[in-house]
Design a protein around this motif. Structure first.
Motif, short mmCIF file in Angstrom:
data_model
loop_
_atom_site.label_atom_id
_atom_site.label_comp_id
_atom_site.label_asym_id
_atom_site.label_seq_id
_atom_site.Cartn_x
_atom_site.Cartn_y
_atom_site.Cartn_z
N ARG A 268 0.84 -1.22 0.00
CA ARG A 268 0.00 0.00 0.00
C ARG A 268 0.86 1.25 0.00
NH1 ARG A 268 -4.23 -0.49 4.77
NH2 ARG A 268 -4.71 1.59 3.99
N THR A 269 1.94 1.25 0.79
CA THR A 269 2.82 2.42 0.86
C THR A 269 3.57 2.62 -0.46
OG1 THR A 269 3.13 2.10 3.24
CG2 THR A 269 4.76 3.45 2.10
N VAL A 270 4.06 1.52 -1.02
CA VAL A 270 4.84 1.61 -2.26
C VAL A 270 3.98 2.10 -3.42
CG1 VAL A 270 6.05 0.24 -4.00
CG2 VAL A 270 6.54 -0.12 -1.58
N LEU A 271 2.74 1.64 -3.49
CA LEU A 271 1.86 2.06 -4.58
C LEU A 271 1.50 3.54 -4.51
CD1 LEU A 271 -0.55 -1.03 -4.86
CD2 LEU A 271 1.38 -0.41 -6.34
N ARG A 272 1.64 4.14 -3.34
CA ARG A 272 1.37 5.57 -3.19
C ARG A 272 2.59 6.42 -3.53
NH1 ARG A 272 -1.68 4.09 1.65
NH2 ARG A 272 0.15 4.64 2.91
N MET A 273 3.74 5.78 -3.76
CA MET A 273 4.94 6.53 -4.11
C MET A 273 4.81 7.10 -5.52
SD MET A 273 8.00 4.10 -2.62
CE MET A 273 8.19 3.82 -0.86
#
Length: 319
Positions: free
Chosen positions: A221-226
């Protein structure tokens, strides 16, 4: 530990009863064991000698390498000896100690892999708090608690396995004293023992796999928001080695232990070979070939070693 058993020894049937296959298998597993020792000792040495790898992730990795050496050593020498020997007997105490040692080291590895997943979660999802949350003191506390909890769990599991009455056959259809094949030889009712062991597996294997799964869900989830594609690729790459090791270990462990006892077949030996013999050999390659930091440290170490050798050659030639 061991209740009212009448057996004083067991016979390990081993991997195969074919005389033609035993020598090739001996050579194969001897090579695997040597590579396991060299690879994992190499990982431990490289991390200790490379300041760039003095981070929590590689601190946990050195303990994974140490555990791989330990539980491979619990299994492989005995298995190799049995492949060349006609006498495949093992004492009741020896069988019990092998089972307990293997269970202890396997549980520690499960907990270490969960810690590494949590470490990656904090590094990617909470980078500003990383140094505070994953401090050196916390790392030592986590590792020490995993060794202690695994030791207590192994004692409980061993008591449930060997605490019954062994009054019938003493031939273990396996190449080491694993829980499942040993339980088949118990004459007394094993339902309560099986329930306790199932709970033990659920807490340790399923529990740690849930920690790993939740950590990776948060990471994804965090990586996809990068915003940057390069940042996303770098984040995923740092997790690739760990995720590969998790899939190999947990896949074979789930197949072996989380199925009904009536479903166990000859594939159990293949599964056991994967997680007890092959997986400890593969981990050093997984973490070195797919990890830029480890490869970079290895290149620096080779250059330093070559420079030192070249310097000694020059000095000796002058003298």
């Amino acid at each position: 530990m061991g209740g009212n058993q009448t057996q004083t020894k067991f016979i390990l049937l081993g991997i195969t009863d074919s005389p033609c296959a035993q020598t090739p298998l001996f050579l194969l597993f001897l090579l695997i064991y040597i590579v396991t020792l060299v690879g994992n000792i190499g990982i431990i040495s490289l991390v200790r000698m490379s300041p760039s790898l003095h981070t929590p992730m590689y601190f946990f990795l050195t303990h994974v390498a140490f555990i791989d050496i330990c539980y491979s050593t619990v299994i492989s020498p005995r298995m190799l000896a049995d492949l060349l020997s006609e006498d495949k007997t093992i004492s009741f105490t020896g069988c019990m100690m092998q089972s307990q040692s293997f269970t202890h080291f396997a549980v520690v590895e499960c907990h270490l892999l969960a810690m590494m997943a949590y470490d990656r979660h904090v590094a990617i999802c909470q980078p500003l708090l990383y140094a505070t949350i994953i401090s050196s003191r916390v790392c030592w506390q986590l590792v020490a608690s995993s060794y202690l909890f695994a030791f207590l769990s192994a004692i409980l599991c061993t008591w449930c396995t060997f605490g019954g009455s062994f009054c019938g056959p003493n031939r273990i259809d396996h190449f080491f004293c694993d829980v499942v094949p040993v339980l088949k030889l118990v004459c007394s009712d094993t339902r309560s023992s099986e329930m306790v062991i199932f709970a033990f597996v659920t807490i340790n294997v399923v529990g740690t796999s849930v920690v790993i799964l939740l950590s990776y869900i948060s990471i994804i989830r965090t990586v996809l928001r990068m915003c940057s594609a390069q940042s996303r690729a770098r984040a995923f790459h740092t997790c690739a080695s760990h995720l590969t090791a998790v899939v190999l270990l947990y896949g074979s462990a789930f197949f072996m232990y989380l199925q009904p006892s009536s479903s166990h077949r000859s594939l159990d030996k293949v599964s056991s070979i994967l997680y007890a013999v092959v997986n400890p050999m593969l981990n050093p390659f997984i973490y070195s070939l797919r990890n830029k930091e480890v490869k970079g440290a290895l290149v620096k170490y080779r250059r330093r070693l070559f420079s030192h050798w070249q310097h000694r050659t020059v000095v000796s030639s002058r003298t």
